[in-house]
Design a protein around this motif. Sequence first.
Motif, short mmCIF file in Angstrom:
data_model
loop_
_atom_site.label_atom_id
_atom_site.label_comp_id
_atom_site.label_asym_id
_atom_site.label_seq_id
_atom_site.Cartn_x
_atom_site.Cartn_y
_atom_site.Cartn_z
N ILE A 232 34.63 48.67 38.52
CA ILE A 232 36.04 48.57 38.16
C ILE A 232 36.94 49.28 39.16
CG2 ILE A 232 35.93 50.60 36.66
CD1 ILE A 232 38.05 47.42 36.14
N GLY A 233 36.47 50.35 39.78
CA GLY A 233 37.29 51.09 40.73
C GLY A 233 37.68 50.27 41.94
N GLU A 234 36.88 49.26 42.27
CA GLU A 234 37.15 48.46 43.46
C GLU A 234 38.26 47.44 43.25
OE1 GLU A 234 33.58 46.80 45.09
OE2 GLU A 234 32.42 48.62 44.70
N ALA A 235 38.72 47.29 42.00
CA ALA A 235 39.79 46.34 41.72
C ALA A 235 41.17 46.88 42.08
CB ALA A 235 39.77 45.96 40.24
N GLU A 236 41.29 48.18 42.27
CA GLU A 236 42.61 48.80 42.44
C GLU A 236 43.35 48.26 43.65
OE1 GLU A 236 44.75 53.17 42.94
OE2 GLU A 236 42.64 53.04 42.43
N GLU A 237 42.69 48.15 44.79
CA GLU A 237 43.38 47.72 46.01
C GLU A 237 43.98 46.33 45.85
OE1 GLU A 237 42.48 47.06 50.79
OE2 GLU A 237 41.01 48.08 49.52
N GLN A 238 43.23 45.41 45.25
CA GLN A 238 43.75 44.05 45.08
C GLN A 238 44.86 44.00 44.04
OE1 GLN A 238 40.76 40.84 45.15
NE2 GLN A 238 39.23 42.45 45.45
N LEU A 239 44.75 44.80 43.00
CA LEU A 239 45.82 44.84 42.01
C LEU A 239 47.09 45.43 42.59
CD1 LEU A 239 43.69 45.94 38.95
CD2 LEU A 239 44.97 43.80 39.12
N LEU A 240 46.94 46.43 43.45
CA LEU A 240 48.10 46.99 44.15
C LEU A 240 48.78 45.92 45.00
CD1 LEU A 240 46.90 50.54 45.28
CD2 LEU A 240 48.92 50.03 43.90
N ALA A 241 47.97 45.11 45.67
CA ALA A 241 48.53 44.04 46.49
C ALA A 241 49.28 43.04 45.62
CB ALA A 241 47.41 43.34 47.27
N MET A 242 48.75 42.74 44.44
CA MET A 242 49.42 41.81 43.53
C MET A 242 50.77 42.35 43.07
SD MET A 242 46.50 40.26 41.02
CE MET A 242 45.25 39.11 41.61
N THR A 243 50.81 43.63 42.73
CA THR A 243 52.07 44.21 42.26
C THR A 243 53.09 44.29 43.40
OG1 THR A 243 51.26 46.47 42.68
CG2 THR A 243 50.92 45.56 40.47
N ALA A 244 52.62 44.48 44.63
CA ALA A 244 53.53 44.53 45.77
C ALA A 244 54.07 43.15 46.11
CB ALA A 244 52.81 45.13 46.98
N ALA A 245 53.23 42.13 45.92
CA ALA A 245 53.65 40.77 46.26
C ALA A 245 54.65 40.21 45.27
CB ALA A 245 52.42 39.87 46.34
N ALA A 246 54.57 40.64 44.02
CA ALA A 246 55.48 40.14 42.99
C ALA A 246 55.80 41.28 42.04
CB ALA A 246 54.85 38.96 42.24
N THR A 247 57.00 41.85 42.19
CA THR A 247 57.35 43.03 41.40
C THR A 247 57.40 42.73 39.91
OG1 THR A 247 59.70 42.51 41.75
CG2 THR A 247 58.65 44.08 43.27
N GLY A 248 57.54 41.46 39.53
CA GLY A 248 57.59 41.11 38.12
C GLY A 248 56.24 40.79 37.52
N ASN A 249 55.18 41.00 38.26
CA ASN A 249 53.84 40.70 37.77
C ASN A 249 53.37 41.85 36.86
OD1 ASN A 249 51.17 40.01 37.34
ND2 ASN A 249 50.83 39.34 39.44
N THR A 250 53.81 41.82 35.63
CA THR A 250 53.49 42.91 34.71
C THR A 250 52.02 42.90 34.31
OG1 THR A 250 54.28 41.50 32.90
CG2 THR A 250 55.80 43.14 33.78
N ASP A 251 51.38 41.72 34.32
CA ASP A 251 49.95 41.68 34.01
C ASP A 251 49.17 42.48 35.05
OD1 ASP A 251 50.71 40.04 31.98
OD2 ASP A 251 49.70 38.25 32.72
N ALA A 252 49.52 42.29 36.32
CA ALA A 252 48.83 43.02 37.39
C ALA A 252 49.14 44.51 37.29
CB ALA A 252 49.25 42.48 38.75
N GLN A 253 50.39 44.85 36.92
CA GLN A 253 50.74 46.26 36.78
C GLN A 253 49.97 46.90 35.63
OE1 GLN A 253 53.23 47.74 38.98
NE2 GLN A 253 52.05 49.48 38.21
N PHE A 254 49.86 46.17 34.52
CA PHE A 254 49.09 46.63 33.38
C PHE A 254 47.62 46.77 33.79
CE2 PHE A 254 48.63 45.79 28.50
CZ PHE A 254 48.06 47.03 28.35
N GLY A 255 47.11 45.75 34.49
CA GLY A 255 45.73 45.80 34.93
C GLY A 255 45.46 46.99 35.84
N LEU A 256 46.42 47.32 36.69
CA LEU A 256 46.27 48.47 37.58
C LEU A 256 46.16 49.77 36.78
CD1 LEU A 256 46.30 49.66 40.47
CD2 LEU A 256 48.81 49.71 40.31
N GLY A 257 47.01 49.90 35.77
CA GLY A 257 46.94 51.10 34.93
C GLY A 257 45.64 51.18 34.15
N LEU A 258 45.17 50.04 33.67
CA LEU A 258 43.91 50.01 32.95
C LEU A 258 42.74 50.35 33.86
CD1 LEU A 258 44.54 46.79 30.83
CD2 LEU A 258 44.27 49.09 29.93
N ALA A 259 42.75 49.77 35.06
CA ALA A 259 41.66 50.03 36.01
C ALA A 259 41.63 51.51 36.40
CB ALA A 259 41.83 49.16 37.24
#
Length: 421
Positions: free
Chosen positions: A46-73
Amino acid sequence: MKNPILNFLIAPVLACGIACPVVPGAAHAETGATALVQTYLASGRIGEAEEQLLAMTAAATGNTDAQFGLGLARSARAFEKLSQALYGVGFASKAQGYQALFGLRAPIPVNPNPQPVTYDEFRAILAAFVADLESADRALQAVGDKPAKLSVDLSIARFDWNGDGMLGAEDQFGTAISDINDDGSTKPFLVSFDTADAKWLRGYSNILMAVTKAWLSHDFSETWDYSFRLLFPRAVSTMAAAEGGDIHDNTLFGVEKQQADDLADLVTFLHTIRWPVQDKALWSEVRDHLRAVIALNRETWALIGKEADDDHEWLPGPRQKSGVLPSFDVTEERIQAWLGLLSRFEAALDGKLLIPHWRFSKGIDAAKLFDEPQPFDLILWVTGPAALPYLSEGPVMAGNEWNQILAIFEGNFAAYAFYFN
């Protein structure tokens, strides 16, 4: 759930912080965040998902699912790293007997060859846990009140609890929270986490930060030196150095020496809980975290009250019957009783409502506990002398108020408190 105690001690704290794997056809799946985390969760990475989730949140600031996923991860990784660190130094190796007595099974496996650990190294483990929780909390805070939903199956969750890089039976989290099919496989444990649950998880993070900072703000080195081998078999301490070498008589009054040692360490542990505050600023942060828990609870229930769906709710409202823990009946009366209790707790933190002590007619001003801290002496708090500097005149929470709250939860208040946080 096969073990209700395990359910409340592990699942509520970890379950919302471990996963966001997607269930086919789930809402918001178009972001890809849920599918991404499922891949890493099921593989125990699960720790390896952080970098890609960070990229998702940076690419689309309104991607709340990715932001939530980042916090969960990040929350999941905080618990996994803590487990790995504690496994390395043999935490709970001696506690297996106590766990069996109460029907518990810790997620941390027994280390047959633990590493030595010093007082400062243990404090560093706690400090790293706080830093990881703070990082997770910042990610979840960015979700705010914006819509987010992650439909998940927690039964597939896997963690490398001991940090050996291999996933064994002990790493299958799903067996701890899911029922078992006749063929031995785990049944799906479906949850649809939403924005209110992000607030809920932030509340739990703040509780854990408050508890951990309470430890770190105090000097408990004396307790470590004299009794922490009860928790860590190879704790580097004064007692460990003094007891070096062979002991010829292995019994004491017919009791195995190891058992006698553990009993002596337990008594010493309780006797030496007289810890001075060594970091007043950090101790003050404990109160800030507790206040944050109260605020986040109110926001959580306000959001739940506005929800119109009814989809495998982790924390359902009174009109939602699709909760994943059906043994809990979340009624409006219980929610209001809980919020009322939080208001009393808040008043106590501010010194506006005094805490009763069995020996005194006056109450304890909790605000002074933080503003004018004295060494924490467990025995003297129980017997009364430690409370003397904090006694004040004013309204004291009455026992009948507490009894009325307990009656609303039908004798199951502790379980609801774990669930509600």
